[in-house]
Write a protein that holds these residues in place. Structure first.
Motif, mmCIF file in Angstrom:
data_model
loop_
_atom_site.group_PDB
_atom_site.id
_atom_site.type_symbol
_atom_site.label_atom_id
_atom_site.label_comp_id
_atom_site.label_asym_id
_atom_site.label_seq_id
_atom_site.Cartn_x
_atom_site.Cartn_y
_atom_site.Cartn_z
ATOM 1 N N GLY A 162 0.811 -1.215 0.000
ATOM 2 C CA GLY A 162 0.000 0.000 0.000
ATOM 3 C C GLY A 162 0.841 1.259 0.000
ATOM 4 O O GLY A 162 0.512 2.241 -0.681
ATOM 5 N N SER A 163 1.938 1.221 0.738
ATOM 6 C CA SER A 163 2.840 2.380 0.796
ATOM 7 C C SER A 163 3.494 2.636 -0.555
ATOM 8 O O SER A 163 3.656 3.783 -0.972
ATOM 9 C CB SER A 163 3.927 2.142 1.851
ATOM 10 O OG SER A 163 3.350 1.911 3.117
ATOM 11 N N ALA A 164 3.865 1.558 -1.251
ATOM 12 C CA ALA A 164 4.492 1.697 -2.568
ATOM 13 C C ALA A 164 3.534 2.281 -3.592
ATOM 14 O O ALA A 164 3.930 3.090 -4.440
ATOM 15 C CB ALA A 164 5.013 0.341 -3.048
ATOM 16 N N VAL A 165 2.263 1.893 -3.513
ATOM 17 C CA VAL A 165 1.253 2.441 -4.425
ATOM 18 C C VAL A 165 1.083 3.936 -4.169
ATOM 19 O O VAL A 165 1.042 4.743 -5.108
ATOM 20 C CB VAL A 165 -0.094 1.711 -4.251
ATOM 21 C CG1 VAL A 165 -1.185 2.407 -5.064
ATOM 22 C CG2 VAL A 165 0.035 0.253 -4.687
ATOM 23 N N ALA A 166 0.993 4.317 -2.895
ATOM 24 C CA ALA A 166 0.867 5.734 -2.541
ATOM 25 C C ALA A 166 2.115 6.509 -2.959
ATOM 26 O O ALA A 166 2.029 7.644 -3.444
ATOM 27 C CB ALA A 166 0.638 5.875 -1.039
ATOM 28 N N TYR A 167 3.277 5.882 -2.800
ATOM 29 C CA TYR A 167 4.547 6.502 -3.187
ATOM 30 C C TYR A 167 4.574 6.817 -4.676
ATOM 31 O O TYR A 167 4.947 7.923 -5.091
ATOM 32 C CB TYR A 167 5.698 5.564 -2.827
ATOM 33 C CG TYR A 167 7.047 5.973 -3.375
ATOM 34 C CD1 TYR A 167 7.825 6.929 -2.733
ATOM 35 C CD2 TYR A 167 7.550 5.383 -4.538
ATOM 36 C CE1 TYR A 167 9.066 7.302 -3.233
ATOM 37 C CE2 TYR A 167 8.784 5.749 -5.049
ATOM 38 C CZ TYR A 167 9.539 6.701 -4.390
ATOM 39 O OH TYR A 167 10.765 7.074 -4.901
#
Length: 301
Positions: A162-167
């Motif tokens: 999820g963090s990578a998608v937001a990044y």
């Protein structure tokens, strides 16, 4: 394929190779250091290296005031939140399984790209993702469709997803304004600030008493140079030209490389089932990038 295309796709592939090997390197570092210390050290080395190189060649740009909040948000998602999820997750699952979960990023990134950047989700990208997900499933599950792994470890790795998608969503806004070296240098610098309190509170005493070997320090340096520096620069360069969806689909190649590296370096098993799943993942990767004529014909009708 012209020179520009070779540079773009070559950059993306190199980024995937470096990130794949990072799943192996962290396992070596974990023999001595905890996850927070591991990330903190690699960020310090990476940031120092990037700023020295960037300043010497005059490639570090000044961040405009209006973009500083986005830069802080970028660093919060990655390296901070991403590495908190990935690092602690990898303490509980194998390198190959960790890489497989991370490879699900392309499943979610088109949704974010559609809502925040109005990027179209083409049929070939959807088809490529579906095939890759099948390959991921072949690697994760046994013949009885049972998943034997730590639920906490899996949850932490999906936090990283999820963090990578937001990044990627935030990065798309900044990549058109600043060069990759500038973004990654400041991203890692802010990341150090985020990681400093957890390091001082939880890991400082253990760090002082630990006795790392040469192999561990070499793995930390490799993580800093290749995974925390060059991989992000190459990925940012590729994302600038390919967009979020096409760039993230290459993440499906990470479990392929990781399974091979883990087999040779960590002696993790590479069964026929894993090899089959790896082949399907690669097929989905190429399918998402191929020029499918029948899809174009159907679109015109």
């Amino acid at each position: 394929m012209n020179k520009q295309s070779i540079l773009v796709y070559g950059s993306i592939i190199l980024a995937m190779l470096f990130w794949s090997f990072s799943f192996v390197w962290v396992k070596i570092v974990y023999l001595v250091y905890n996850p927070i210390t591991t990330v903190f050290l690699r960020l310090i080395i990476s940031t120092a290296l990037l700023f020295i190189i960037g300043k010497s060649i005059g490639r570090i740009q000044k961040i405009n005031k209006c973009d500083r909040v986005q830069l802080v948000l970028l660093a919060f998602f990655e390296p901070f939140l991403y590495f908190m999820g990935e690092s602690f997750g990898l303490k509980l699952v194998s390198s190959t399984l960790g890489a497989v979960i991370i490879s699900t990023i392309p499943l979610f990134s088109p949704i974010a790209a559609y809502f925040f950047h109005k990027e179209k989700i083409s049929p070939k990208i959807v088809l490529g993702i579906l095939v890759s997900i099948i390959g991921v499933g072949v690697i994760i599950f046994n013949k009885q469709l049972n998943l034997i792994a730590s639920p906490v470890g899996i949850a932490l790795l999906f936090l990283a997803v999820g963090s990578a998608v937001a990044y990627s969503t935030v990065l798309k806004n900044l990549a058109s304004k600043y060069n990759p070296l500038t973004l990654i240098s400041y991203q890692n610098l802010v990341g150090i600030i985020f990681f400093l309190p957890p390091f001082l509170i939880f890991d400082l005493q253990y760090f002082i008493s630990a006795q790392p070997t040469t192999e561990v320090w070499l793995a930390i340096i490799q993580l800093a140079v290749f995974a925390s520096s060059l991989a992000f620069i190459f990925f940012t360069y590729g994302l600038k030209y390919l967009g979020i969806n096409k760039s993230n689909i290459f993440i499906n190649a990470i479990p392929v490389f990781t399974a091979i590296f883990a087999f040779f370096v960590l002696n993790e098993t590479l069964s026929f089932q894993k090899m089959m799943g790896i082949s399907i993942v690669i097929g989905g990767l190429f399918l998402s990038q191929a020029k499918l004529k029948f899809l174009k014909i159907r679109t015109k009708k």
